[in-house]
Design a protein around this motif. Sequence first.
Motif, PDB file in Angstrom:
ATOM      1  N   ILE A 186     -30.060  19.514  23.378  1.00  0.00           N
ATOM      2  CA  ILE A 186     -30.503  18.604  22.325  1.00  0.00           C
ATOM      3  C   ILE A 186     -30.226  17.161  22.729  1.00  0.00           C
ATOM      4  CG2 ILE A 186     -30.052  17.855  19.944  1.00  0.00           C
ATOM      5  CD1 ILE A 186     -29.472  20.853  19.320  1.00  0.00           C
ATOM      6  N   TYR A 187     -29.045  16.954  23.305  1.00  0.00           N
ATOM      7  CA  TYR A 187     -28.670  15.585  23.690  1.00  0.00           C
ATOM      8  C   TYR A 187     -29.593  15.037  24.770  1.00  0.00           C
ATOM      9  CZ  TYR A 187     -26.023  11.488  24.833  1.00  0.00           C
ATOM     10  OH  TYR A 187     -25.669  10.189  25.042  1.00  0.00           O
ATOM     11  N   ARG A 188     -29.831  15.849  25.801  1.00  0.00           N
ATOM     12  CA  ARG A 188     -30.698  15.388  26.890  1.00  0.00           C
ATOM     13  C   ARG A 188     -32.099  15.092  26.384  1.00  0.00           C
ATOM     14  NH1 ARG A 188     -27.986  19.550  29.893  1.00  0.00           N
ATOM     15  NH2 ARG A 188     -29.775  20.925  29.619  1.00  0.00           N
ATOM     16  N   THR A 189     -32.584  15.961  25.490  1.00  0.00           N
ATOM     17  CA  THR A 189     -33.926  15.746  24.943  1.00  0.00           C
ATOM     18  C   THR A 189     -33.975  14.483  24.094  1.00  0.00           C
ATOM     19  OG1 THR A 189     -34.239  18.151  24.874  1.00  0.00           O
ATOM     20  CG2 THR A 189     -35.794  16.811  23.640  1.00  0.00           C
ATOM     21  N   ALA A 190     -32.931  14.262  23.303  1.00  0.00           N
ATOM     22  CA  ALA A 190     -32.885  13.056  22.475  1.00  0.00           C
ATOM     23  C   ALA A 190     -32.923  11.797  23.332  1.00  0.00           C
ATOM     24  CB  ALA A 190     -31.637  13.071  21.594  1.00  0.00           C
ATOM     25  N   LEU A 191     -32.257  11.852  24.477  1.00  0.00           N
ATOM     26  CA  LEU A 191     -32.293  10.700  25.380  1.00  0.00           C
ATOM     27  C   LEU A 191     -33.693  10.498  25.960  1.00  0.00           C
ATOM     28  CD1 LEU A 191     -28.945  11.170  27.321  1.00  0.00           C
ATOM     29  CD2 LEU A 191     -29.412   9.582  25.458  1.00  0.00           C
ATOM     30  N   GLU A 192     -34.357  11.614  26.274  1.00  0.00           N
ATOM     31  CA  GLU A 192     -35.698  11.529  26.847  1.00  0.00           C
ATOM     32  C   GLU A 192     -36.677  10.879  25.877  1.00  0.00           C
ATOM     33  OE1 GLU A 192     -36.858  15.423  28.025  1.00  0.00           O
ATOM     34  OE2 GLU A 192     -35.156  15.699  29.386  1.00  0.00           O
ATOM     35  N   ASP A 209     -30.193   8.480  17.123  1.00  0.00           N
ATOM     36  CA  ASP A 209     -29.524   9.195  16.018  1.00  0.00           C
ATOM     37  C   ASP A 209     -29.219  10.635  16.405  1.00  0.00           C
ATOM     38  OD1 ASP A 209     -29.576   6.963  14.415  1.00  0.00           O
ATOM     39  OD2 ASP A 209     -31.429   7.531  13.394  1.00  0.00           O
ATOM     40  N   ILE A 210     -30.204  11.324  16.967  1.00  0.00           N
ATOM     41  CA  ILE A 210     -29.997  12.712  17.394  1.00  0.00           C
ATOM     42  C   ILE A 210     -29.031  12.763  18.567  1.00  0.00           C
ATOM     43  CG2 ILE A 210     -31.102  14.795  18.251  1.00  0.00           C
ATOM     44  CD1 ILE A 210     -31.808  14.119  15.387  1.00  0.00           C
ATOM     45  N   ALA A 211     -29.128  11.792  19.483  1.00  0.00           N
ATOM     46  CA  ALA A 211     -28.208  11.752  20.622  1.00  0.00           C
ATOM     47  C   ALA A 211     -26.769  11.607  20.147  1.00  0.00           C
ATOM     48  CB  ALA A 211     -28.581  10.610  21.556  1.00  0.00           C
ATOM     49  N   THR A 212     -26.547  10.747  19.158  1.00  0.00           N
ATOM     50  CA  THR A 212     -25.194  10.551  18.628  1.00  0.00           C
ATOM     51  C   THR A 212     -24.699  11.816  17.942  1.00  0.00           C
ATOM     52  OG1 THR A 212     -25.628   8.198  18.301  1.00  0.00           O
ATOM     53  CG2 THR A 212     -23.788   9.146  17.078  1.00  0.00           C
ATOM     54  N   LEU A 213     -25.591  12.476  17.168  1.00  0.00           N
ATOM     55  CA  LEU A 213     -25.224  13.733  16.508  1.00  0.00           C
ATOM     56  C   LEU A 213     -24.808  14.781  17.530  1.00  0.00           C
ATOM     57  CD1 LEU A 213     -25.161  15.583  13.957  1.00  0.00           C
ATOM     58  CD2 LEU A 213     -27.557  16.111  14.444  1.00  0.00           C
ATOM     59  N   ALA A 214     -25.598  14.916  18.594  1.00  0.00           N
ATOM     60  CA  ALA A 214     -25.276  15.905  19.624  1.00  0.00           C
ATOM     61  C   ALA A 214     -23.978  15.565  20.334  1.00  0.00           C
ATOM     62  CB  ALA A 214     -26.430  15.999  20.618  1.00  0.00           C
ATOM     63  N   ASN A 234     -16.896  11.651  27.051  1.00  0.00           N
ATOM     64  CA  ASN A 234     -16.929  10.431  27.860  1.00  0.00           C
ATOM     65  C   ASN A 234     -18.309  10.224  28.484  1.00  0.00           C
ATOM     66  OD1 ASN A 234     -14.288   9.796  27.326  1.00  0.00           O
ATOM     67  ND2 ASN A 234     -13.494  10.930  29.086  1.00  0.00           N
ATOM     68  N   PHE A 235     -18.886  11.319  28.951  1.00  0.00           N
ATOM     69  CA  PHE A 235     -20.233  11.237  29.503  1.00  0.00           C
ATOM     70  C   PHE A 235     -21.233  10.817  28.434  1.00  0.00           C
ATOM     71  CE2 PHE A 235     -23.995  14.107  29.337  1.00  0.00           C
ATOM     72  CZ  PHE A 235     -24.841  13.297  30.070  1.00  0.00           C
ATOM     73  N   PHE A 236     -21.098  11.384  27.225  1.00  0.00           N
ATOM     74  CA  PHE A 236     -22.056  11.056  26.183  1.00  0.00           C
ATOM     75  C   PHE A 236     -21.929   9.598  25.742  1.00  0.00           C
ATOM     76  CE2 PHE A 236     -21.792  15.745  25.384  1.00  0.00           C
ATOM     77  CZ  PHE A 236     -23.052  16.002  25.888  1.00  0.00           C
ATOM     78  N   GLN A 237     -20.687   9.113  25.667  1.00  0.00           N
ATOM     79  CA  GLN A 237     -20.519   7.696  25.332  1.00  0.00           C
ATOM     80  C   GLN A 237     -21.172   6.821  26.403  1.00  0.00           C
ATOM     81  OE1 GLN A 237     -16.199   7.631  24.881  1.00  0.00           O
ATOM     82  NE2 GLN A 237     -16.452   7.127  22.723  1.00  0.00           N
ATOM     83  N   PHE A 238     -20.980   7.212  27.653  1.00  0.00           N
ATOM     84  CA  PHE A 238     -21.581   6.465  28.759  1.00  0.00           C
ATOM     85  C   PHE A 238     -23.107   6.525  28.678  1.00  0.00           C
ATOM     86  CE2 PHE A 238     -23.382   6.774  33.049  1.00  0.00           C
ATOM     87  CZ  PHE A 238     -23.068   5.521  33.528  1.00  0.00           C
ATOM     88  N   SER A 239     -23.623   7.725  28.427  1.00  0.00           N
ATOM     89  CA  SER A 239     -25.064   7.896  28.362  1.00  0.00           C
ATOM     90  C   SER A 239     -25.665   7.143  27.187  1.00  0.00           C
ATOM     91  CB  SER A 239     -25.411   9.386  28.245  1.00  0.00           C
ATOM     92  OG  SER A 239     -24.896  10.102  29.325  1.00  0.00           O
ATOM     93  N   GLN A 240     -24.915   7.051  26.069  1.00  0.00           N
ATOM     94  CA  GLN A 240     -25.414   6.337  24.914  1.00  0.00           C
ATOM     95  C   GLN A 240     -25.677   4.867  25.249  1.00  0.00           C
ATOM     96  OE1 GLN A 240     -26.408   7.650  22.266  1.00  0.00           O
ATOM     97  NE2 GLN A 240     -26.904   5.813  21.129  1.00  0.00           N
ATOM     98  N   LYS A 241     -24.893   4.312  26.160  1.00  0.00           N
ATOM     99  CA  LYS A 241     -25.119   2.927  26.577  1.00  0.00           C
ATOM    100  C   LYS A 241     -26.457   2.785  27.292  1.00  0.00           C
ATOM    101  CE  LYS A 241     -20.199   1.837  26.988  1.00  0.00           C
ATOM    102  NZ  LYS A 241     -19.106   1.416  27.900  1.00  0.00           N
ATOM    103  N   VAL A 242     -26.882   3.864  27.954  1.00  0.00           N
ATOM    104  CA  VAL A 242     -28.190   3.839  28.596  1.00  0.00           C
ATOM    105  C   VAL A 242     -29.284   3.799  27.543  1.00  0.00           C
ATOM    106  CG1 VAL A 242     -29.750   5.074  30.136  1.00  0.00           C
ATOM    107  CG2 VAL A 242     -27.294   5.052  30.599  1.00  0.00           C
ATOM    108  N   VAL A 243     -29.122   4.645  26.484  1.00  0.00           N
ATOM    109  CA  VAL A 243     -30.118   4.704  25.419  1.00  0.00           C
ATOM    110  C   VAL A 243     -30.265   3.342  24.743  1.00  0.00           C
ATOM    111  CG1 VAL A 243     -30.713   5.748  23.208  1.00  0.00           C
ATOM    112  CG2 VAL A 243     -29.720   7.155  25.001  1.00  0.00           C
ATOM    113  N   THR A 244     -29.161   2.669  24.518  1.00  0.00           N
ATOM    114  CA  THR A 244     -29.193   1.384  23.810  1.00  0.00           C
ATOM    115  C   THR A 244     -29.476   0.208  24.734  1.00  0.00           C
ATOM    116  OG1 THR A 244     -26.793   1.184  24.044  1.00  0.00           O
ATOM    117  CG2 THR A 244     -27.617   2.230  22.039  1.00  0.00           C
ATOM    118  N   GLY A 245     -29.654   0.494  26.021  1.00  0.00           N
ATOM    119  CA  GLY A 245     -30.014  -0.582  26.942  1.00  0.00           C
ATOM    120  C   GLY A 245     -28.833  -1.323  27.523  1.00  0.00           C
ATOM    121  N   GLN A 246     -27.597  -0.884  27.226  1.00  0.00           N
ATOM    122  CA  GLN A 246     -26.431  -1.574  27.764  1.00  0.00           C
ATOM    123  C   GLN A 246     -26.256  -1.294  29.255  1.00  0.00           C
ATOM    124  OE1 GLN A 246     -22.869  -1.147  25.242  1.00  0.00           O
ATOM    125  NE2 GLN A 246     -24.215  -0.345  23.645  1.00  0.00           N
ATOM    126  N   ILE A 247     -26.792  -0.154  29.696  1.00  0.00           N
ATOM    127  CA  ILE A 247     -26.777   0.181  31.116  1.00  0.00           C
ATOM    128  C   ILE A 247     -28.205   0.493  31.522  1.00  0.00           C
ATOM    129  CG2 ILE A 247     -25.996   1.850  32.843  1.00  0.00           C
ATOM    130  CD1 ILE A 247     -23.457   2.210  31.295  1.00  0.00           C
TER     131      ILE A 247
END
Length: 396
Positions: free
Chosen positions: A299-305, A310-315, A324-337
Motif C-alpha cells: 500500500i505504501y509503495r503504491t501510494a508513493l507511485e 495521506d495513504i502513504a502516511t497511513l501505511a 525510518n525508511f518511511f519517514q525518509f521516503s515521505q520526504k521524497v513524496v513531499t519534494g524535500q528529497i
Amino acid sequence: FSTSNSNFIIYIENLNRFCLKNTLNDKNSFSLSFPKIICSLSISSHHLLVMFKSSIYVYLYNYQDKIETKNDLYQKMFEIPGNFDDAKSDISDRNIFVGLNNQLTVYSMNGILKTNFKFNSKINFVIKTEAINDGCIVSCDNGSIFFFIVNHPEPVLLFKHKKAVKFAKKWNLLIAFIDIDKNLFVIDTFTNEVLLYEENIESFVFSDRVDNLFAYNDENGNLFTHFLCHKSKPSYIEGKLISFFGNKVALINGNSIEYCFPELPFKDILYESKHHPEYINKFYELVNVNPNIEQWKLIYRTALEINNSDIATLAAQHCGENFNFFQFSQKVVTGQISIEKYKKPNEFEELGAIDFAIRGYAYINDWENVYRLVEKYGCERLLLDLNVPENQFDNA
C-alpha cells in the motif's frame, strides 16, 4: 465437515470427535469425543450444535479469554431426541434450524419446538443469516433459494435457479450459491443482477468484514478473491475454504486447519483512485480487513507511485519496523528529497524502496537493474512513467 464463526472454527477430526479451534487464542480451543458418529456441526457466536442420527446436542462455549480449567471451555445445555438421518442444520444464538426432507423445523434455545414449515422440494442446505427476528437461508432441490424469517408466516423467495442448489450464503443484499454442477453465482437480490459466474467451483466464503469481498476456489485448487470488479490472480491451495476473517482465509485440508493470505486488490483500487477519486472510499473499506505488514508495504509503495501522501502516511504508521525508511521516503513524496539528485539507487533497494530504486537506476541509465526489479516485484506500471530511451523500447 467444518464450519466457522468469526474467529472460531469447528470441524470433525474423525467419526466421533470434533475440535473447536480459536484462531486467535489456542488456549480457548478444545476437542470432544462421543460414543456415536457425528453427522454434522454448526456454530454461532456463543453456541455450538452437534448432530447425530438420533439426537442433537447443544453446547454453550466460552468465547472469552478467562479460562482457568478445561471445564470452563464448554457446557452442555440440552439435547433434542429424534430422527435426524440426512438432516441439514444450523444454529444462531436464538434458534436452531433443522431441515429434513422438505420440512424446516425451528427450535428455541431451550430445545422447545417453535415452528415448522413445509417447502415444495427437498431441502439441500440450511444456513443461518442475520435478520431482525432471526432467520436462515434454505436451498432446495428444485433450485429455489428462500429466506426464512422466524415468526413470519411465509419464507421469501430470493432466487429460482434451473438446477438443484447445494450451497447458498447471504451477505446483506448479496446471495451466493453453488449448484449441483459446481457453478458459482453471486447475485444482487435487489436487482437480480448476476455479479459473478464461475464454473467448477469447490467452495466459497464471504469476508466477515468487507462488503462485496469474497473468496472461492475451483476444483484445480486455484484460489481467487473478488472485490467489486477486481479479480485476483490465482494462488494454489489444497482443501476447502471455510472462513474469510480479516485478511486471511481458513481452509480444511484433511483433518487439519490451514491459513493463507490471499491476494487483495489494494494496488488496483489505489490506481483507480487516480482517475476516479471516489474509489478512495473503496480503499478505506478494503483496509478493514486489517492488512499485514507486507500488505501495508505494498500500500505504501503504491501510494508513493500515485503521490497520495495521506495513504502513504497511513501505511507508514502500520510499519513500525521500517518507520525510518518511511519517514525518509515521505520526504521524497513531499519534494524535500529529489530522486533525480539521489544517485545511489542501490541504497533505496536495500531499504526496500523498490519504486525509488527503479527510478534511480533509470536516472543513471542502469536499465539492466531496472528490468531486474520490475520483473522481480511486478512493477510494470512504473515503466509507463519512466523516460525510456528509444534503444530500450523493445526491452521495456
